[in-house]
Design a protein around this motif. Structure first.
Motif, PDB file in Angstrom:
ATOM      1  N   ASP A   1       3.719  -7.219  -3.571  1.00 32.87           N
ATOM      2  CA  ASP A   1       3.886  -6.697  -4.934  1.00 32.87           C
ATOM      3  C   ASP A   1       2.513  -6.169  -5.479  1.00 32.87           C
ATOM      4  O   ASP A   1       2.562  -4.962  -5.966  1.00 32.87           O
ATOM      5  CB  ASP A   1       4.372  -7.766  -5.689  1.00 32.87           C
ATOM      6  CG  ASP A   1       5.835  -8.373  -5.582  1.00 32.87           C
ATOM      7  OD1 ASP A   1       6.504  -7.453  -5.002  1.00 32.87           O
ATOM      8  OD2 ASP A   1       6.129  -9.303  -6.127  1.00 32.87           O
ATOM      9  N   ASN A   2       1.343  -6.858  -4.875  1.00 30.92           N
ATOM     10  CA  ASN A   2       0.205  -6.211  -5.443  1.00 30.92           C
ATOM     11  C   ASN A   2      -0.223  -4.837  -4.690  1.00 30.92           C
ATOM     12  O   ASN A   2      -0.738  -3.935  -5.535  1.00 30.92           O
ATOM     13  CB  ASN A   2      -1.004  -7.368  -5.190  1.00 30.92           C
ATOM     14  CG  ASN A   2      -0.780  -8.348  -6.125  1.00 30.92           C
ATOM     15  OD1 ASN A   2      -0.191  -8.465  -7.103  1.00 30.92           O
ATOM     16  ND2 ASN A   2      -1.904  -9.738  -5.663  1.00 30.92           N
ATOM     17  N   ILE A   3       0.110  -4.948  -3.453  1.00 31.91           N
ATOM     18  CA  ILE A   3      -0.093  -3.626  -2.772  1.00 31.91           C
ATOM     19  C   ILE A   3       0.678  -2.401  -3.038  1.00 31.91           C
ATOM     20  O   ILE A   3       0.327  -1.497  -3.481  1.00 31.91           O
ATOM     21  CB  ILE A   3       0.149  -4.158  -1.079  1.00 31.91           C
ATOM     22  CG1 ILE A   3      -0.830  -5.099  -0.547  1.00 31.91           C
ATOM     23  CG2 ILE A   3       0.172  -2.668  -0.440  1.00 31.91           C
ATOM     24  CD1 ILE A   3      -0.696  -5.383   0.767  1.00 31.91           C
ATOM     25  N   ARG A   4       1.924  -2.978  -3.421  1.00 28.44           N
ATOM     26  CA  ARG A   4       2.723  -1.842  -3.841  1.00 28.44           C
ATOM     27  C   ARG A   4       2.535  -1.343  -5.412  1.00 28.44           C
ATOM     28  O   ARG A   4       2.358   0.110  -5.639  1.00 28.44           O
ATOM     29  CB  ARG A   4       4.294  -2.334  -4.312  1.00 28.44           C
ATOM     30  CG  ARG A   4       5.377  -1.302  -4.857  1.00 28.44           C
ATOM     31  CD  ARG A   4       6.614  -1.937  -4.825  1.00 28.44           C
ATOM     32  NE  ARG A   4       7.151  -2.307  -3.442  1.00 28.44           N
ATOM     33  CZ  ARG A   4       7.426  -3.638  -3.210  1.00 28.44           C
ATOM     34  NH1 ARG A   4       7.218  -4.652  -4.191  1.00 28.44           N
ATOM     35  NH2 ARG A   4       7.919  -4.079  -2.297  1.00 28.44           N
ATOM     36  N   PHE A   5       1.812  -2.117  -6.277  1.00 25.72           N
ATOM     37  CA  PHE A   5       1.244  -1.800  -7.515  1.00 25.72           C
ATOM     38  C   PHE A   5      -0.099  -1.024  -7.364  1.00 25.72           C
ATOM     39  O   PHE A   5      -0.251   0.147  -7.967  1.00 25.72           O
ATOM     40  CB  PHE A   5       0.896  -2.990  -8.430  1.00 25.72           C
ATOM     41  CG  PHE A   5       0.338  -2.744  -9.716  1.00 25.72           C
ATOM     42  CD1 PHE A   5       1.109  -1.821 -10.689  1.00 25.72           C
ATOM     43  CD2 PHE A   5      -0.944  -3.202  -9.846  1.00 25.72           C
ATOM     44  CE1 PHE A   5       0.140  -1.389 -11.678  1.00 25.72           C
ATOM     45  CE2 PHE A   5      -1.677  -2.791 -11.167  1.00 25.72           C
ATOM     46  CZ  PHE A   5      -1.174  -1.979 -11.893  1.00 25.72           C
ATOM     47  N   LEU A   6      -1.036  -1.400  -6.454  1.00 30.89           N
ATOM     48  CA  LEU A   6      -2.097  -0.737  -6.166  1.00 30.89           C
ATOM     49  C   LEU A   6      -1.684   0.750  -5.669  1.00 30.89           C
ATOM     50  O   LEU A   6      -2.480   1.758  -5.951  1.00 30.89           O
ATOM     51  CB  LEU A   6      -3.106  -1.451  -5.291  1.00 30.89           C
ATOM     52  CG  LEU A   6      -3.504  -2.859  -5.718  1.00 30.89           C
ATOM     53  CD1 LEU A   6      -4.227  -3.587  -4.775  1.00 30.89           C
ATOM     54  CD2 LEU A   6      -4.721  -2.555  -7.029  1.00 30.89           C
ATOM     55  N   ARG A   7      -0.874   0.811  -4.693  1.00 26.47           N
ATOM     56  CA  ARG A   7      -0.554   1.957  -4.239  1.00 26.47           C
ATOM     57  C   ARG A   7       0.203   3.106  -5.193  1.00 26.47           C
ATOM     58  O   ARG A   7      -0.140   4.399  -5.240  1.00 26.47           O
ATOM     59  CB  ARG A   7       0.365   1.960  -3.083  1.00 26.47           C
ATOM     60  CG  ARG A   7      -0.335   1.393  -1.726  1.00 26.47           C
ATOM     61  CD  ARG A   7       0.525   1.318  -0.629  1.00 26.47           C
ATOM     62  NE  ARG A   7      -0.258   1.012   0.568  1.00 26.47           N
ATOM     63  CZ  ARG A   7       0.258   0.551   1.738  1.00 26.47           C
ATOM     64  NH1 ARG A   7       1.547   0.186   1.630  1.00 26.47           N
ATOM     65  NH2 ARG A   7      -0.520   0.311   2.672  1.00 26.47           N
TER      66      ARG A   7
ATOM     67  N   PRO B   1      -5.427  11.102  -0.492  1.00 29.58           N
ATOM     68  CA  PRO B   1      -4.152  11.323  -0.280  1.00 29.58           C
ATOM     69  C   PRO B   1      -3.039  11.787  -1.268  1.00 29.58           C
ATOM     70  O   PRO B   1      -3.233  11.169  -2.394  1.00 29.58           O
ATOM     71  CB  PRO B   1      -3.357  10.033   0.472  1.00 29.58           C
ATOM     72  CG  PRO B   1      -4.645   9.213   0.893  1.00 29.58           C
ATOM     73  CD  PRO B   1      -5.847   9.666  -0.096  1.00 29.58           C
ATOM     74  N   ARG B   2      -2.403  12.595  -1.347  1.00 30.28           N
ATOM     75  CA  ARG B   2      -1.579  13.299  -2.258  1.00 30.28           C
ATOM     76  C   ARG B   2      -2.077  13.492  -3.666  1.00 30.28           C
ATOM     77  O   ARG B   2      -1.625  13.831  -4.597  1.00 30.28           O
ATOM     78  CB  ARG B   2      -0.342  12.014  -2.521  1.00 30.28           C
ATOM     79  CG  ARG B   2       0.492  12.173  -1.470  1.00 30.28           C
ATOM     80  CD  ARG B   2       1.410  10.961  -1.711  1.00 30.28           C
ATOM     81  NE  ARG B   2       0.809   9.833  -1.858  1.00 30.28           N
ATOM     82  CZ  ARG B   2       0.255   9.006  -0.995  1.00 30.28           C
ATOM     83  NH1 ARG B   2       0.226   9.268   0.395  1.00 30.28           N
ATOM     84  NH2 ARG B   2      -0.366   7.682  -0.953  1.00 30.28           N
ATOM     85  N   VAL B   3      -3.564  14.227  -3.394  1.00 28.00           N
ATOM     86  CA  VAL B   3      -4.052  14.685  -4.588  1.00 28.00           C
ATOM     87  C   VAL B   3      -3.644  16.022  -4.991  1.00 28.00           C
ATOM     88  O   VAL B   3      -3.145  16.598  -4.335  1.00 28.00           O
ATOM     89  CB  VAL B   3      -5.662  14.664  -4.302  1.00 28.00           C
ATOM     90  CG1 VAL B   3      -6.037  15.987  -3.351  1.00 28.00           C
ATOM     91  CG2 VAL B   3      -6.531  14.524  -5.511  1.00 28.00           C
TER      92      VAL B   3
ATOM     93  N   TRP C   1      -0.884   7.596  -8.763  1.00 24.91           N
ATOM     94  CA  TRP C   1      -0.959   8.178  -9.995  1.00 24.91           C
ATOM     95  C   TRP C   1      -2.613   8.743 -10.339  1.00 24.91           C
ATOM     96  O   TRP C   1      -2.551  10.104 -11.017  1.00 24.91           O
ATOM     97  CB  TRP C   1      -0.941   7.119 -11.213  1.00 24.91           C
ATOM     98  CG  TRP C   1      -1.229   7.428 -12.413  1.00 24.91           C
ATOM     99  CD1 TRP C   1      -2.420   7.318 -13.187  1.00 24.91           C
ATOM    100  CD2 TRP C   1      -0.259   7.876 -13.577  1.00 24.91           C
ATOM    101  NE1 TRP C   1      -2.175   7.732 -14.444  1.00 24.91           N
ATOM    102  CE2 TRP C   1      -0.813   8.178 -14.644  1.00 24.91           C
ATOM    103  CE3 TRP C   1       1.282   8.117 -13.430  1.00 24.91           C
ATOM    104  CZ2 TRP C   1      -0.237   8.647 -15.803  1.00 24.91           C
ATOM    105  CZ3 TRP C   1       1.725   8.695 -14.572  1.00 24.91           C
ATOM    106  CH2 TRP C   1       1.198   9.017 -15.619  1.00 24.91           C
ATOM    107  N   LEU C   2      -3.341   8.078  -9.778  1.00 25.72           N
ATOM    108  CA  LEU C   2      -4.736   8.603  -9.696  1.00 25.72           C
ATOM    109  C   LEU C   2      -4.797  10.007  -9.026  1.00 25.72           C
ATOM    110  O   LEU C   2      -5.389  11.200  -9.395  1.00 25.72           O
ATOM    111  CB  LEU C   2      -5.609   7.725  -8.976  1.00 25.72           C
ATOM    112  CG  LEU C   2      -7.286   8.276  -8.847  1.00 25.72           C
ATOM    113  CD1 LEU C   2      -7.899   8.334 -10.251  1.00 25.72           C
ATOM    114  CD2 LEU C   2      -7.854   7.353  -7.994  1.00 25.72           C
ATOM    115  N   ALA C   3      -4.291  10.143  -7.972  1.00 33.94           N
ATOM    116  CA  ALA C   3      -4.115  11.401  -7.175  1.00 33.94           C
ATOM    117  C   ALA C   3      -3.314  12.732  -8.010  1.00 33.94           C
ATOM    118  O   ALA C   3      -3.938  13.446  -7.893  1.00 33.94           O
ATOM    119  CB  ALA C   3      -3.375  11.324  -5.773  1.00 33.94           C
TER     120      ALA C   3
END
Length: 254
Positions: free
Chosen positions: A194-200, A123-125, A205-207
């Protein structure tokens, strides 16, 4: 064990699978096991259907276990210990032409599928991942499940070309795909907003950048190849990573 129709099982690839997936092999003396490592060999039956198999089950199902050595491996940049495949004879001074051709064939298919399908579907790559010059050969691969040696040479020439950015070469795309799979698993397993927000945020960023830092991987609790995202030339001034949220602990993901 399940048998294919009139021709045995054809090995297609080694890939990540959902942790809830069960091995397709069954037998009176074999339990219907899962894939705690999240990796499986994908085999195709004579009707063209694909199914996941564990290492031992795959070796028993294919006509010759050595065939598993020449399938595209999309899990290579993971750190899960691998069960040893059957040993090949010691290499001769001159590489066997058939083995060299099989290795190039697998490498070309892996790069084609990584670029046109697996990483392109993140997604969003960034749109540069999917390469218009490979559309025709990718469509043929989707139709037939194979490519010819002329196409193999063309794909490898594109991957190795000086005009192909380091982030779009095979090793880095493998790192991107592996990190994408692991981030999605962590998001699914987390119960912390909070963890989910950070992981997303890491996933976004990766994409966009097709790279993660060692610090980002550690903060997320992701284990990968020791040299993940260290290919020469992938880092630049546009890759300042986002900070982890205050109090973030990777252990709390579970």
């Amino acid at each position: 064990m399940t048998q294919a129709h009139d021709g045995g099982w054809i090995p297609v690839r080694k890939d990540f699978v959902d942790l809830a997936t069960r091995c397709h092999a069954r037998g009176a003396s074999r339990r219907h096991h899962g894939f705690p490592s999240g990796q499986a060999y994908i085999l195709r039956d004579a009707a063209g259907h694909e199914y996941p198999f564990g290492d031992d089950c795959a070796r028993a199902a294919v006509p010759h276990p050595g065939l598993l050595l020449h399938v595209p491996d999309y899990t290579e940049r993971d750190v899960v210990p691998r069960t040893a495949l059957p040993e090949l004879p010691p290499p001769a001074r001159r590489r066997d032409p058939a083995q060299a051709q099989a290795a190039e064939h697998a490498a070309a298919i892996r790069y084609l599928v990584l670029r046109m399908e697996k990483v392109a579907a993140v997604p969003r790559v960034q749109p540069t991942v999917r390469f218009p010059a490979l559309e025709g050969v990718y469509e043929q691969y989707q139709r037939t499940g194979d490519i010819g040696m002329a196409q193999v040479r063309r794909i490898l020439a594109i991957e190795r070309s000086r005009s192909t950015p380091p982030r779009l070469r095979a090793t880095n795309l493998l790192d991107v795909y592996t990190a994408h799979v692991k981030l999605e698993r962590l998001v699914a397993a987390s119960n912390s907003v909070d963890n989910i927000r950070f992981l997303r945020s890491l996933h976004d960023w990766l994409a966009r950048h097709l790279v993660l830092t060692a610090g980002q991987l550690a903060a997320a609790g992701i284990e990968m190849h020791p040299q993940a995202f260290t290919s020469s030339g992938i880092w630049g001034p546009d890759t300042e990573p986002p900070p982890a949220p205050a109090g973030f602990q990777s252990g709390s993901l579970f």
